[in-house]
Scaffold this active site. Sequence first.
Site, PDB file in Angstrom:
ATOM      1  N   ASN A 112       0.873  -1.177   0.000  1.00  0.00           N
ATOM      2  CA  ASN A 112       0.000   0.000   0.000  1.00  0.00           C
ATOM      3  C   ASN A 112       0.911   1.227   0.000  1.00  0.00           C
ATOM      4  O   ASN A 112       1.460   1.589   1.034  1.00  0.00           O
ATOM      5  CB  ASN A 112      -0.894  -0.044   1.246  1.00  0.00           C
ATOM      6  CG  ASN A 112      -1.751   1.195   1.398  1.00  0.00           C
ATOM      7  OD1 ASN A 112      -1.797   2.039   0.504  1.00  0.00           O
ATOM      8  ND2 ASN A 112      -2.434   1.301   2.529  1.00  0.00           N
ATOM      9  N   TRP A 113       1.050   1.823  -1.170  1.00  0.00           N
ATOM     10  CA  TRP A 113       1.983   2.954  -1.290  1.00  0.00           C
ATOM     11  C   TRP A 113       1.417   4.237  -0.681  1.00  0.00           C
ATOM     12  O   TRP A 113       2.123   5.235  -0.567  1.00  0.00           O
ATOM     13  CB  TRP A 113       2.323   3.198  -2.763  1.00  0.00           C
ATOM     14  CG  TRP A 113       3.083   2.087  -3.432  1.00  0.00           C
ATOM     15  CD1 TRP A 113       3.450   0.875  -2.892  1.00  0.00           C
ATOM     16  CD2 TRP A 113       3.596   2.085  -4.779  1.00  0.00           C
ATOM     17  NE1 TRP A 113       4.137   0.127  -3.814  1.00  0.00           N
ATOM     18  CE2 TRP A 113       4.240   0.843  -4.987  1.00  0.00           C
ATOM     19  CE3 TRP A 113       3.550   2.997  -5.837  1.00  0.00           C
ATOM     20  CZ2 TRP A 113       4.857   0.506  -6.189  1.00  0.00           C
ATOM     21  CZ3 TRP A 113       4.153   2.661  -7.045  1.00  0.00           C
ATOM     22  CH2 TRP A 113       4.808   1.436  -7.213  1.00  0.00           C
ATOM     23  N   LYS A 114       0.149   4.223  -0.361  1.00  0.00           N
ATOM     24  CA  LYS A 114      -0.536   5.403   0.202  1.00  0.00           C
ATOM     25  C   LYS A 114      -0.305   6.621  -0.701  1.00  0.00           C
ATOM     26  O   LYS A 114      -0.214   6.469  -1.909  1.00  0.00           O
ATOM     27  CB  LYS A 114      -0.086   5.625   1.649  1.00  0.00           C
ATOM     28  CG  LYS A 114      -0.315   4.361   2.502  1.00  0.00           C
ATOM     29  CD  LYS A 114      -0.184   4.569   3.969  1.00  0.00           C
ATOM     30  CE  LYS A 114      -0.450   3.250   4.691  1.00  0.00           C
ATOM     31  NZ  LYS A 114      -0.372   3.348   6.135  1.00  0.00           N
ATOM     32  N   GLY A 161       2.351   2.187  10.905  1.00  0.00           N
ATOM     33  CA  GLY A 161       3.357   3.241  10.808  1.00  0.00           C
ATOM     34  C   GLY A 161       4.048   3.579  12.114  1.00  0.00           C
ATOM     35  O   GLY A 161       4.726   4.608  12.217  1.00  0.00           O
ATOM     36  N   GLY A 212       2.746  -1.140   4.339  1.00  0.00           N
ATOM     37  CA  GLY A 212       2.771   0.276   4.000  1.00  0.00           C
ATOM     38  C   GLY A 212       4.196   0.751   3.774  1.00  0.00           C
ATOM     39  O   GLY A 212       4.759   0.598   2.688  1.00  0.00           O
ATOM     40  N   GLY A 213       4.799   1.312   4.806  1.00  0.00           N
ATOM     41  CA  GLY A 213       6.124   1.939   4.693  1.00  0.00           C
ATOM     42  C   GLY A 213       7.159   1.072   3.982  1.00  0.00           C
ATOM     43  O   GLY A 213       7.886   1.552   3.098  1.00  0.00           O
ATOM     44  N   GLU A 242      -7.239   4.562   7.520  1.00  0.00           N
ATOM     45  CA  GLU A 242      -7.044   5.981   7.186  1.00  0.00           C
ATOM     46  C   GLU A 242      -8.260   6.534   6.440  1.00  0.00           C
ATOM     47  O   GLU A 242      -8.560   7.725   6.529  1.00  0.00           O
ATOM     48  CB  GLU A 242      -5.740   6.148   6.390  1.00  0.00           C
ATOM     49  CG  GLU A 242      -4.522   5.980   7.306  1.00  0.00           C
ATOM     50  CD  GLU A 242      -3.267   5.460   6.645  1.00  0.00           C
ATOM     51  OE1 GLU A 242      -3.157   5.510   5.408  1.00  0.00           O
ATOM     52  OE2 GLU A 242      -2.380   4.979   7.392  1.00  0.00           O
ATOM     53  N   GLU A 280      -5.566  -5.003  10.483  1.00  0.00           N
ATOM     54  CA  GLU A 280      -4.562  -3.977  10.717  1.00  0.00           C
ATOM     55  C   GLU A 280      -4.888  -3.215  11.999  1.00  0.00           C
ATOM     56  O   GLU A 280      -5.717  -2.293  11.983  1.00  0.00           O
ATOM     57  CB  GLU A 280      -4.536  -2.979   9.557  1.00  0.00           C
ATOM     58  CG  GLU A 280      -4.205  -3.594   8.222  1.00  0.00           C
ATOM     59  CD  GLU A 280      -3.606  -2.559   7.270  1.00  0.00           C
ATOM     60  OE1 GLU A 280      -2.470  -2.767   6.850  1.00  0.00           O
ATOM     61  OE2 GLU A 280      -4.271  -1.544   6.988  1.00  0.00           O
ATOM     62  N   SER A 305       3.161  -2.187  10.460  1.00  0.00           N
ATOM     63  CA  SER A 305       4.601  -2.245  10.749  1.00  0.00           C
ATOM     64  C   SER A 305       5.239  -3.588  10.391  1.00  0.00           C
ATOM     65  O   SER A 305       6.110  -4.091  11.100  1.00  0.00           O
ATOM     66  CB  SER A 305       4.878  -1.891  12.209  1.00  0.00           C
ATOM     67  OG  SER A 305       4.512  -0.544  12.465  1.00  0.00           O
ATOM     68  N   HIS A 321      -9.679   0.953   4.501  1.00  0.00           N
ATOM     69  CA  HIS A 321      -8.439   1.158   5.259  1.00  0.00           C
ATOM     70  C   HIS A 321      -8.735   2.113   6.418  1.00  0.00           C
ATOM     71  O   HIS A 321      -9.559   3.022   6.290  1.00  0.00           O
ATOM     72  CB  HIS A 321      -7.354   1.744   4.347  1.00  0.00           C
ATOM     73  CG  HIS A 321      -6.010   1.761   5.012  1.00  0.00           C
ATOM     74  ND1 HIS A 321      -5.652   2.741   5.909  1.00  0.00           N
ATOM     75  CD2 HIS A 321      -4.952   0.917   4.937  1.00  0.00           C
ATOM     76  CE1 HIS A 321      -4.426   2.489   6.356  1.00  0.00           C
ATOM     77  NE2 HIS A 321      -3.978   1.386   5.779  1.00  0.00           N
TER      78      HIS A 321
END
Length: 251
Positions: free
Chosen positions: A12-14, A173, A234-235, A99, A167, A213, A97
Site C-alpha cells: 500500500n503505497w498510500k 506506521g 505500508g512503509g 485511514e 490492521e 509495521s 483502510h
Amino acid sequence: MAGDRTPLIAGNWKMNGLRADGRALARGVADGSAGVVVELLVCPPATLLAPVAEVLRGSSVRLGGQDCHAAENGAHTGDVAAPMLADIGCAYVIVGHSERRQDHGESDAAVRAKAAAAHRAGLTAIVCVGETEQERDIGRTLDVVAGQIQGSLPANGTAANTVVAYEPIWAIGTGRTPTPEEIQGVHAHARQSVAAALGDDVAGGMRILYGGSVKPDNAAEFMRLSDVDGALVGGASLKADDFLAIARSCG
Ligand code: PGA
C-alpha cells in the site's frame, strides 16, 4: 499459513510518489519478483496507476487501487469508480483502510457498498479491519474485528473476490506490533467471523492478511502463523528490496 491459500503480499503505497518514483519502484518489484512464489500486489496512488500498469505489463505482479466509490459513475468529484480501476488494469482494490475510515468517516456500511462495487467490476476487494489502541486497552479487539467483518463484507463475498486485512490501527506506521500469538488469536477469530457471515467453505479459503509495521525483520514470524495468509505492507513497500524480502519470508 495454510497450504490451500496462496499467500498475498500487498504493498500500500498510500499518498507517495511522483511518476518517476512510481515507475522505478514498480520496475524494482517486477525485476526482483522472479522466483517469488507468493502473489505480489502493488497499490499505488491513483495518479500512478497508469504508468505503473505499463511497467508491470508482462510481469506477474498485480495492480490494485487504494479505494473506490460505491457507484459506477456519476457526480462524485474527486472519487474513482471500481470499473475505472478495472479498466486501467487493476485486479484488486483496498477498501475500508483505517485511514479512510478515520479521515473520511467511512462506516462499515459504506465499506461494504464499496466492496460490493469492487465485485461488480470484477475486482477482488481487500477489506481492512482493526481496533484502535483504546479499544485494545479495554479488551475489545476481538469484538471490534468481528463487528467490522460482519458489517463490511458483502453477502456475495467469496474466497476469490474478497480478502480480509487485519490492521491494528496502533500498529500502522508506528513500529509497534502485536505479538505473534496475539495476531494468530485475532486471525483465528476473524476467520470464525467470516464463517458466521459467509459459511465455513468461504472462510476456509479466504485469505486474511496482517498489516501494521510489517518489515523484513519481523515478517517471517508473522507469516508462519496458521491463519496469516500474507501481509498488507505500508512503509516497507516503498523500497523494492524490503518489499521483496517480506515476500520471500513467506517461503
Ligand atoms: P505500515 O502500514 O506498514 O506502514 O505500518 C500498513 C498499512 O497501513 O497498510
